[in-house]
Motif scaffolding. Structure first.
Motif, short mmCIF file in Angstrom:
data_model
loop_
_atom_site.label_atom_id
_atom_site.label_comp_id
_atom_site.label_asym_id
_atom_site.label_seq_id
_atom_site.Cartn_x
_atom_site.Cartn_y
_atom_site.Cartn_z
N GLY A 40 0.81 -1.22 0.00
CA GLY A 40 0.00 0.00 0.00
C GLY A 40 0.84 1.26 0.00
O GLY A 40 0.29 2.36 -0.06
N SER A 41 2.16 1.12 0.03
CA SER A 41 3.05 2.29 0.03
C SER A 41 3.22 2.86 -1.37
O SER A 41 3.11 2.16 -2.37
CB SER A 41 4.45 1.89 0.53
N LEU A 42 3.50 4.15 -1.40
CA LEU A 42 3.90 4.82 -2.63
C LEU A 42 5.41 4.91 -2.61
O LEU A 42 5.99 5.34 -1.61
CB LEU A 42 3.29 6.22 -2.71
N ILE A 43 6.06 4.51 -3.69
CA ILE A 43 7.52 4.49 -3.73
C ILE A 43 8.03 5.13 -5.02
O ILE A 43 7.33 5.18 -6.03
CB ILE A 43 8.07 3.05 -3.60
N LYS A 44 9.26 5.63 -4.92
CA LYS A 44 9.98 6.15 -6.09
C LYS A 44 11.46 5.94 -5.87
O LYS A 44 11.90 5.77 -4.75
CB LYS A 44 9.64 7.61 -6.36
N ARG A 45 12.20 5.95 -6.96
CA ARG A 45 13.66 5.83 -6.87
C ARG A 45 14.27 7.17 -6.51
O ARG A 45 13.70 8.22 -6.79
CB ARG A 45 14.24 5.40 -8.22
N THR A 46 15.47 7.11 -5.94
CA THR A 46 16.17 8.33 -5.58
C THR A 46 16.55 9.15 -6.82
O THR A 46 16.64 10.36 -6.75
CB THR A 46 17.47 8.01 -4.80
N ASP A 47 16.75 8.47 -7.95
CA ASP A 47 17.25 9.13 -9.15
C ASP A 47 16.25 9.20 -10.30
O ASP A 47 16.63 9.42 -11.44
CB ASP A 47 18.52 8.41 -9.63
N HIS A 48 14.96 9.01 -10.00
CA HIS A 48 13.96 9.00 -11.08
C HIS A 48 12.62 9.47 -10.54
O HIS A 48 12.24 9.15 -9.42
CB HIS A 48 13.82 7.58 -11.64
N TYR B 137 2.90 2.34 -6.95
CA TYR B 137 2.13 1.82 -5.82
C TYR B 137 2.67 0.44 -5.55
O TYR B 137 2.71 -0.41 -6.46
CB TYR B 137 0.65 1.74 -6.20
N TYR B 138 3.13 0.18 -4.31
CA TYR B 138 3.65 -1.14 -3.95
C TYR B 138 2.48 -1.97 -3.44
O TYR B 138 1.91 -1.70 -2.39
CB TYR B 138 4.75 -1.02 -2.89
N ALA B 139 2.09 -2.97 -4.22
CA ALA B 139 0.88 -3.73 -3.96
C ALA B 139 1.11 -4.92 -3.04
O ALA B 139 2.25 -5.33 -2.78
CB ALA B 139 0.29 -4.22 -5.28
N SER B 140 0.02 -5.48 -2.57
CA SER B 140 0.08 -6.61 -1.64
C SER B 140 0.60 -7.88 -2.30
O SER B 140 0.99 -8.81 -1.62
CB SER B 140 -1.30 -6.87 -1.03
N SER C 104 3.13 11.26 0.91
CA SER C 104 3.38 9.93 1.47
C SER C 104 4.31 9.07 0.61
O SER C 104 4.50 7.89 0.88
CB SER C 104 2.05 9.20 1.70
N VAL C 105 4.93 9.66 -0.41
CA VAL C 105 5.83 8.91 -1.29
C VAL C 105 7.16 8.66 -0.57
O VAL C 105 7.77 9.58 -0.04
CB VAL C 105 6.06 9.65 -2.62
N GLN C 106 7.58 7.39 -0.54
CA GLN C 106 8.86 7.00 0.05
C GLN C 106 9.89 6.84 -1.06
O GLN C 106 9.57 6.37 -2.14
CB GLN C 106 8.72 5.65 0.77
N THR C 107 11.13 7.22 -0.77
CA THR C 107 12.20 7.10 -1.75
C THR C 107 13.05 5.89 -1.40
O THR C 107 13.44 5.70 -0.26
CB THR C 107 13.07 8.37 -1.74
N ILE C 108 13.31 5.05 -2.42
CA ILE C 108 14.17 3.88 -2.23
C ILE C 108 15.27 3.92 -3.29
O ILE C 108 15.18 4.67 -4.26
CB ILE C 108 13.37 2.56 -2.29
N THR C 109 16.28 3.08 -3.12
CA THR C 109 17.40 3.07 -4.05
C THR C 109 17.01 2.39 -5.36
O THR C 109 16.03 1.64 -5.41
CB THR C 109 18.62 2.33 -3.46
N PRO D 277 -3.40 5.87 2.68
CA PRO D 277 -4.00 7.17 2.94
C PRO D 277 -5.32 7.29 2.21
O PRO D 277 -5.51 6.69 1.15
CB PRO D 277 -2.97 8.15 2.38
N PRO D 278 -6.25 8.05 2.75
CA PRO D 278 -7.53 8.20 2.06
C PRO D 278 -7.33 8.92 0.73
O PRO D 278 -6.50 9.81 0.62
CB PRO D 278 -8.36 9.04 3.02
N PRO D 279 -8.08 8.49 -0.29
CA PRO D 279 -7.95 9.16 -1.58
C PRO D 279 -8.56 10.55 -1.52
O PRO D 279 -9.29 10.86 -0.59
CB PRO D 279 -8.74 8.23 -2.52
#
Length: 194
Positions: A35-43, A48-51, A73-78, A187-189
């Protein structure tokens, strides 16, 4: 008094410990929760990270804004962490939120659960579902994104489509795509447009 073996062992332990301290230690970040929102550090692309352990890309900001009010609520990952998560597909517009059309086809479609396009047969049908300002709730999407959707039955009257039920059936992308439910709340839409 230390024996020569004990002294050698102590010296070796100190040398190894000192050597390890000179290398920077890097720990992998915790895996994102379903359920998390993710993005890369360089892009800039957001997923949406699904179940089901896959990521679903938002093809554009308009699609994203049918699900979320902002990017807070977007998290940054490598890049390496992102590469380890397979792509599940593209996110589609939230059912009941807005209508869409493409430049090469004058038809207007509303969306049902699972990215099902429902052609709206007339302006009066659109007005009965979305109100008199229905035309302001139509987004043009690029033809390339049209393939993210499946074709469903046409809507002739308001009894063919319940906008409130569609919005309620798809509170997140897991629910919209029929994936395993998650225990982590999303998060609520954003509220639907008037």
């Amino acid at each position: 008094m230390l024996t020569s073996n004990a002294l050698r062992s102590l010296v070796l332990t100190l040398v190894v410990a000192t050597g390890l301290m000179s290398f920077p230690m890097k720990f992998a970040a915790a895996a994102p929760a379903a359920g998390s929102l993710i993005k890369r550090t360089d892009h800039p692309a957001i997923y949406y990270y699904a179940s089901n352990g896959k990521r679903y890309v938002f093809p554009n900001e308009r699609t994203f804004k049918t699900w979320y009010a902002d990017f807070s609520s977007v998290q940054t990952i490598t890049a390496a962490e992102m590469a380890a998560i397979p792509i599940g597909g593209n996110a589609t517009y939230r059912p009941g939120f807005k209508m869409i059309k493409i430049d090469t086809d004058p038809k207007v479609y509303t969306i049902s659960k699972g990215g099902m396009l429902r052609p709206i047969a007339s302006e009066s049908a659109a007005a009965s579902i979305y109100g008199s300002g229905w035309a302001t709730l139509v987004d043009d999407i690029p033809d390339a994104f049209f393939v993210n959707y499946a074709m469903g039955a046409a809507i002739s009257t308001s009894s063919d489509y319940n906008r409130d039920a569609e919005l309620a059936s798809a509170t997140n992308i897991n629910a919209d795509k029929g994936l395993t439910s998650i225990s982590t709340p999303t998060p609520p839409p954003p509220p639907p447009p008037p």
